[in-house]
Enzyme design. Structure first.
Site, PDB file in Angstrom:
ATOM      1  CB  THR A 418      -0.876  -0.037   1.275  1.00  0.00           C
ATOM      2  OG1 THR A 418      -1.618  -1.237   1.264  1.00  0.00           O
ATOM      3  CG2 THR A 418      -1.817   1.141   1.383  1.00  0.00           C
ATOM      4  CB  SER A 489      -9.991  -0.239   4.296  1.00  0.00           C
ATOM      5  OG  SER A 489      -8.682   0.243   4.136  1.00  0.00           O
ATOM      6  CB  SER A 490      -6.258  -0.877   8.366  1.00  0.00           C
ATOM      7  OG  SER A 490      -6.740  -2.094   8.882  1.00  0.00           O
ATOM      8  N   GLY A 512      -1.188  -2.472   6.226  1.00  0.00           N
ATOM      9  CA  GLY A 512      -2.252  -3.408   6.570  1.00  0.00           C
ATOM     10  C   GLY A 512      -2.880  -3.021   7.893  1.00  0.00           C
TER      11      GLY A 512
HETATM   12  O1  DON Z   1      -7.295  -1.755   3.153  1.00  0.00           O
HETATM   13  C1  DON Z   1      -6.590  -2.399   3.937  1.00  0.00           C
HETATM   14  O2  DON Z   1      -6.665  -2.308   5.138  1.00  0.00           O
HETATM   15  C2  DON Z   1      -5.527  -3.313   3.348  1.00  0.00           C
HETATM   16  N1  DON Z   1      -5.967  -3.799   2.066  1.00  0.00           N
HETATM   17  C3  DON Z   1      -4.263  -2.550   3.223  1.00  0.00           C
HETATM   18  C4  DON Z   1      -3.111  -3.402   2.798  1.00  0.00           C
HETATM   19  C5  DON Z   1      -1.821  -2.826   3.196  1.00  0.00           C
HETATM   20  O3  DON Z   1      -1.720  -1.750   3.729  1.00  0.00           O
HETATM   21  C6  DON Z   1      -0.619  -3.629   2.984  1.00  0.00           C
HETATM   22  N2  DON Z   1       0.554  -2.848   3.189  1.00  0.00           N
HETATM   23  N3  DON Z   1       1.511  -2.507   3.352  1.00  0.00           N
END
Ligand code: DON
Length: 608
Positions: A418, A489-490, A512
């Site tokens: 992300t 989502s986070s 995440g």
């Molecule tokens: O929307 C969410 O919470 C996850 N799909 C985000 C994934 C994520 O941040 C992975 N990252 N480094």
């Protein structure tokens, strides 16, 4: 390679006076006040944010930051800069920047809303024009854009259950079934149309150039492609685009992606959701057993939504409502507000214990009660009410960890899945934008001939109540898969204002399930501990999410602290780096400060 210029920070703020005095809890153990010499001037701290008089972009990849800064130089506002950067990240940071994913954006612009005259806030069927989702604050306008992906119409609650009733993790993360209807193009186009100042074509030009002419591959990208190679190898379109991984310094040209971007620049979101791009996406779904149809693509809408707001020590904090992660962030700030964390000190066991306990309580609410408010009732007001926050705070035993009801499998290792960017323009306009494909390179599957990867965001839904997803989150029925629903989502892009309402900070993070706790700690570091923005982003972080029942500590939290936490009943793990909080801050006397999180990236790019 980057236009980054590390200017001197001109503003020296006396940080001790910058936040309202914290209120000590009656039952708080006695602590020593920090000695005078613990209070460092902003410029005396270990890390320095970068200064700019004319706005700046803090993003994870320097060529994309430079693309956004170039647009600010051309007279674009923070929204133009953010949209330019996000499209450029789809080219230069393919593991996270995207056309085939989704995200959230929060913005503040000075003055009356530019959107009204453009028909963005009226005319939508069923929308009461009197209930426009904007929020007036500090002589300007704040709004959020929800461009989270949606479940296709054919998706069902049991989509990822095998015949044995267990979750089929392959299907939930690697197959075309894992792809939710992409939202990024609709979201960026909506933000641009309603709040930008320049035409979309101008704003997308740098991304198109980067795709068509290529750019020198960084070591980070080369390594990341090598790590993802087994997954990308399995898909012929991804293999052609990205493998073998180009060595650092070689040029990566993406002609198909350039053509897709040109189409979007010319036609807006229609260039993605109908026509050849949509045809290719739907054909891939039909061939590969995915669910997304032309109807799903045509029906996709990014939404303007009112940001969630709560004060923290006199500062208005605006953040992303569900399905974003901002409600949990505001709960954490609310629980922790009366704790005298400045006195117990940064990263001491006495501070980290209540923080970890608060995190567990907030994730308990998140996992059980949060979902897409368009489809399930989410008790937002109750969850942020003083009575509820007081009750949560009372459950914190000041001396002892309260164990989670059951221990669970470890959360997955975080990758560069992300990405978050923050932009300040010269008028003080701010944007915080977080976007994702979920896993690095999503499910690893690209749309043939169109040059972009697809998300595997369906794994953010509850595949089965109580089963851990890729981030170890054990979620509930409120987040079950249902047609048109957006997965919880986070991601929590966040704006903080000064007590008088003027804009101050834009921040957010990937990571995440660790996103919310990363943003929390950046805010506490800046607002409670008096760290400057760069030091606040760089300081070691912790994370706890109820299940698994343990605290993750980054490198740099002392072994003494670890031992004290263990003595309070915590299980503690040395964890890999968490998050990447690229942030900007508007200065009182004009100009802005920016920082990219040293965990991930080089410097931000300034506009002059
Ligand atoms: O929307 C969410 O919470 C996850 N799909 C985000 C994934 C994520 O941040 C992975 N990252 N480094």
């Amino acid at each position: 390679m980057s236009t980054a210029r590390r200017g001197a920070a001109v503003a020296v703020l006396l940080l001790a006076g910058a936040v309202a005095a914290p209120v000590a809890l009656a039952q708080a153990p006695a602590v020593l006040a920090p000695p005078e010499n613990n209070v460092l001037l902003e410029g005396e701290q270990r890390f320095r944010p970068q200064w700019s008089a004319r706005g700046q972009v803090a993003a994870q990849e320097p060529l994309a930051s430079a693309a956004g800064a170039a647009i600010l130089r051309q007279g674009g506002n923070a929204v133009d800069g953010a949209v330019a950067t996000a499209f450029a990240l789809a080219v230069t940071l393919p593991q996270a920047g995207n056309l085939g994913g989704g995200g959230f954006l929060l913005l503040w612009l000075p003055g009356p809303s530019p959107a009204r005259g453009r028909g963005c806030l009226d005319g939508a069927p069923g929308v009461n024009p009197a209930a426009v989702p904007e929020l007036a604050i500090g002589g300007g306008t704040a709004v959020a854009v929800n461009f989270r992906e949606t479940a296709p119409a054919a998706a069902t609650a049991t989509l990822f259950l095998g015949p044995d009733g267990q979750v089929d993790r392959e299907r939930a993360t690697r197959s075309l079934l894992s792809t939710a209807v992409p939202g990024s193009v609709a979201g960026l186009a909506l933000a641009q149309r309603c709040y930008g100042r320049l035409p979309l074509q101008v704003v997308m030009a740098p991304a198109i150039r980067l795709a068509a002419q290529g750019f020198p591959v960084s070591r980070e990208l080369s390594d990341s492609l090598a790590a993802a190679a087994p997954r990308l190898q399995a898909d012929p379109a991804s293999r052609r685009l990205f493998l073998p991984p180009p060595p650092p310094g070689t040029r990566l040209r993406q002609g198909e992606l350039a053509a897709t971007l040109r189409r979007i620049a010319a036609e807006g979101e229609q260039g993605f959701y109908v026509g050849p791009v949509a045809d290719a996406l739907v054909a891939a779904m039909e061939r590969g057993g995915g669910l997304i149809t032309h109807g799903d693509l045509r029906a996709y809408r990014a939404r303007l939504v009112r940001p969630l707001r709560r004060e923290f020590r006199g500062h208005p904090v605006l953040t992303m409502p569900p399905p974003g992660g901002g409600l949990t962030l505001l709960q954490l700030l609310g629980i922790l507000e009366p704790f005298d964390l400045a006195a117990t000190g940064l990263n001491s066991a006495a501070s980290l214990h209540p923080m970890a306990e608060a995190m567990n309580l907030a994730y308990r609410d998140r996992n059980a009660l949060l979902g897409d408010p368009e489809q399930v009732p989410v008790p937002v007001e109750r969850l942020l009410s003083p009575a509820h926050l007081d009750a949560m705070r009372r459950r914190i035993d000041r001396q002892r960890h309260t164990p989670a009801p059951a221990l669970e499998a470890a959360a997955g290792r975080e990758g560069l899945n992300t990405t978050h960017l923050s932009v300040a323009d010269r008028q003080g306009g701010l944007v915080a934008l977080t976007t994702t494909l979920n896993f690095p390179y999503g499910n690893g599957i690209s749309v043939p001939g169109m040059g972009f990867l697809l998300n595997n965001e369906m794994d953010d839904f509850t595949a089965r109540a109580g089963s851990a997803n890729a981030f170890g989150l054990r979620q509930g029925a409120a987040n079950a898969i249902a047609p048109g629903r957006r997965p919880l989502s986070s991601m929590a892009p966040t704006l903080v204002f000064r007590p008088d309402g003027r804009p101050w900070i834009a921040t957010g993070s990937p990571g995440g399930s660790r996103i919310i706790t990363t943003v929390l700690q950046v805010l506490l570091n800046r607002m409670v501990h008096g760290l400057n923005l760069a030091s606040a982003a760089a300081a070691p972080r912790i994370h706890s999410q109820l299940w698994p029942d343990r605290i993750d500590l980054e490198q740099g939290v002392s072994p003494d602290t670890r031992r004290l936490l263990e003595a309070m009943g915590h299980s503690v793990r040395q964890a890999p780096a968490m998050g990447a909080a690229n942030s900007v801050e508007v200065l009182d006397g004009g100009g802005s400060l920016g920082t990219v999180d040293p965990r991930r990236a080089e410097g931000p790019a300034v506009a002059e």
